[in-house]
Scaffold this active site. Structure first.
Site, PDB file in Angstrom:
ATOM      1  N   GLU A  35       0.818  -1.198   0.000  1.00 55.97           N
ATOM      2  CA  GLU A  35       0.000   0.000   0.000  1.00 55.97           C
ATOM      3  C   GLU A  35       0.862   1.262   0.000  1.00 55.97           C
ATOM      4  O   GLU A  35       0.559   2.245  -0.688  1.00 55.97           O
ATOM      5  CB  GLU A  35      -0.928   0.006   1.223  1.00 55.97           C
ATOM      6  CG  GLU A  35      -1.899  -1.164   1.285  1.00 55.97           C
ATOM      7  CD  GLU A  35      -1.360  -2.368   2.039  1.00 55.97           C
ATOM      8  OE1 GLU A  35      -2.170  -3.076   2.656  1.00 55.97           O
ATOM      9  OE2 GLU A  35      -0.123  -2.603   2.025  1.00 55.97           O
ATOM     10  N   LEU A 195      23.501 -27.167   3.605  1.00 58.20           N
ATOM     11  CA  LEU A 195      22.060 -26.923   3.551  1.00 58.20           C
ATOM     12  C   LEU A 195      21.734 -25.435   3.428  1.00 58.20           C
ATOM     13  O   LEU A 195      20.751 -24.955   3.999  1.00 58.20           O
ATOM     14  CB  LEU A 195      21.356 -27.529   4.775  1.00 58.20           C
ATOM     15  CG  LEU A 195      21.462 -29.048   4.922  1.00 58.20           C
ATOM     16  CD1 LEU A 195      20.693 -29.524   6.144  1.00 58.20           C
ATOM     17  CD2 LEU A 195      20.973 -29.774   3.685  1.00 58.20           C
ATOM     18  N   ARG A 198      23.201 -21.533  -2.438  1.00 55.08           N
ATOM     19  CA  ARG A 198      24.415 -21.152  -3.151  1.00 55.08           C
ATOM     20  C   ARG A 198      24.181 -20.986  -4.650  1.00 55.08           C
ATOM     21  O   ARG A 198      24.830 -20.181  -5.286  1.00 55.08           O
ATOM     22  CB  ARG A 198      25.517 -22.210  -2.939  1.00 55.08           C
ATOM     23  CG  ARG A 198      25.871 -22.448  -1.488  1.00 55.08           C
ATOM     24  CD  ARG A 198      27.004 -23.448  -1.339  1.00 55.08           C
ATOM     25  NE  ARG A 198      26.697 -24.752  -1.911  1.00 55.08           N
ATOM     26  CZ  ARG A 198      25.988 -25.694  -1.300  1.00 55.08           C
ATOM     27  NH1 ARG A 198      25.487 -25.468  -0.093  1.00 55.08           N
ATOM     28  NH2 ARG A 198      25.773 -26.851  -1.887  1.00 55.08           N
ATOM     29  N   GLU A 255      14.942 -31.979   4.773  1.00 54.86           N
ATOM     30  CA  GLU A 255      15.936 -32.691   3.964  1.00 54.86           C
ATOM     31  C   GLU A 255      16.644 -33.664   4.892  1.00 54.86           C
ATOM     32  O   GLU A 255      17.526 -33.275   5.657  1.00 54.86           O
ATOM     33  CB  GLU A 255      16.940 -31.713   3.338  1.00 54.86           C
ATOM     34  CG  GLU A 255      16.401 -30.904   2.183  1.00 54.86           C
ATOM     35  CD  GLU A 255      17.511 -30.299   1.324  1.00 54.86           C
ATOM     36  OE1 GLU A 255      18.512 -31.001   1.064  1.00 54.86           O
ATOM     37  OE2 GLU A 255      17.365 -29.130   0.921  1.00 54.86           O
ATOM     38  N   LEU A 261      11.508 -38.670   7.179  1.00 56.81           N
ATOM     39  CA  LEU A 261      10.516 -38.373   6.143  1.00 56.81           C
ATOM     40  C   LEU A 261       9.277 -39.240   6.315  1.00 56.81           C
ATOM     41  O   LEU A 261       8.138 -38.756   6.204  1.00 56.81           O
ATOM     42  CB  LEU A 261      11.131 -38.591   4.763  1.00 56.81           C
ATOM     43  CG  LEU A 261      12.220 -37.608   4.338  1.00 56.81           C
ATOM     44  CD1 LEU A 261      12.938 -38.117   3.091  1.00 56.81           C
ATOM     45  CD2 LEU A 261      11.630 -36.213   4.080  1.00 56.81           C
TER      46      LEU A 261
END
Length: 320
Positions: A35, A195, A198, A255, A261
């Protein structure tokens, strides 16, 4: 995308008699909101038209002082008489207060215009603030015969490589879109990963490490990135709630190896899954079978051209 979190992505336009006289969007966390940028873009010769104009904004204007002043107050001060809002802000410090502030000042407010599209634009933001828990993305790579690694030897001591240069770049993009990246001490000790981001522009997510047995390598590279470390056996649902409430994290990329997982999948604690399948098999050299999705109501598969598959049952996930 990737620069405003934990704030949402927001766009705004100011219209006078069918002509756009101002437009802006929230570019980066800590900088002016949509805004403000829309108002600031109005040419000096058009400023007198603001009291006769309509502002269209994808998300309810904020009503509180954060890193910037309230946008609702700006609209009132600029005497913009009508505001069309795409979706109400689910964040507890706003959540209808911005619209109420505008109406109390006599401004005509229309809500829920293209509301679904506006929520989908910020699936992470809406999911986190509605559930009080981060948006969770699970990510892994596998061979065609669904193994996540190969038998390591003196000749091949490192992890199996499934990605090419293009999918590596897309992995780093995916990291840049999350507030945090979650892994385990076992993964850190085995691969010593950074992790971070890059191969793509953007910020690196904050590392989160589960180290239930206190075996994390004290010389691990990732320790230089100010990780959040959980050393007690905390349930995943409680861990996610803690990341949201105590650390302000609205999105987490997982990861790790298949054990963690599978825990997220079994407990239905995920919003998006990204799977990369390399065009080769590991056969008898394959280790760590990749997770398998069971029946999930409303599951949608999004197919990418770069040998990537995405799965989601979150109705807000429409943009990848």
């Amino acid at each position: 995308m990737g620069y405003t979190s934990p704030n949402p992505m927001v766009g705004a336009v100011i219209v006078h008699q069918g002509r756009i006289i101002g437009e802006g969007y929230h570019r980066r966390l800590g900088e002016a909101h949509a805004e403000v940028n829309a108002v600031n873009s109005v040419k000096e010769g058009d400023l007198h038209l603001l009291p006769e104009s309509t502002m269209y904004v994808t998300l309810e204007p904020c009503s509180h002082y954060g890193k910037t002043p309230p946008c609702a107050k700006l609209i009132i001060d600029r005497q913009i008489p009508r505001v069309v809002v795409g979706a109400v802000d689910p964040f507890s410090k706003v959540a209808g207060r911005g619209i109420a502030m505008l109406r109390q000042a006599g401004i005509d407010v229309t809500e829920d215009v293209l509301a679904d599209e506006c929520r989908q634009l910020n699936a992470t933001f809406f999911t986190a603030h509605t559930l009080g828990s981060p948006f969770v993305t699970l990510k892994w790579a596998q061979s065609t015969d669904m193994f996540m690694d190969h038998l390591r030897s003196e000749q091949e001591p490192g992890a199996a490589r499934f990605s090419n240069s293009a999918t590596t770049m897309l992995t780093h993009r995916l990291r840049s879109l999350h507030d945090a990246i979650l892994t385990t001490a076992s993964t850190v000790n085995a691969d010593n990963p950074s992790l971070n981001v890059r191969c793509w522009g953007g910020r690196s997510p904050r590392p989160v490490i589960i180290d239930r047995h206190g075996k994390l390598n004290p010389e691990a590279t990732i320790l230089g990135s100010d990780p959040i470390i959980y050393t007690r056996d905390i349930p995943l649902e409680e861990l996610l709630s803690d990341l949201y409430s105590r650390h302000g994290i609205t999105s987490v990329l997982v990861e790790s190896g298949p054990t963690l997982l599978n825990q997220f999948i079994d407990q239905e604690l995920w919003d998006l899954i990204r799977v990369e399948t390399a065009p080769f098999e590991l056969d008898d050299k394959g280790t760590y079978p990749s997770p398998r999705l069971g029946y999930t109501p409303g599951l949608t598969r999004f197919v990418d051209q770069n040998r990537l598959d995405y799965y989601s049952a979150n109705p807000l996930v429409k943009l990848l």
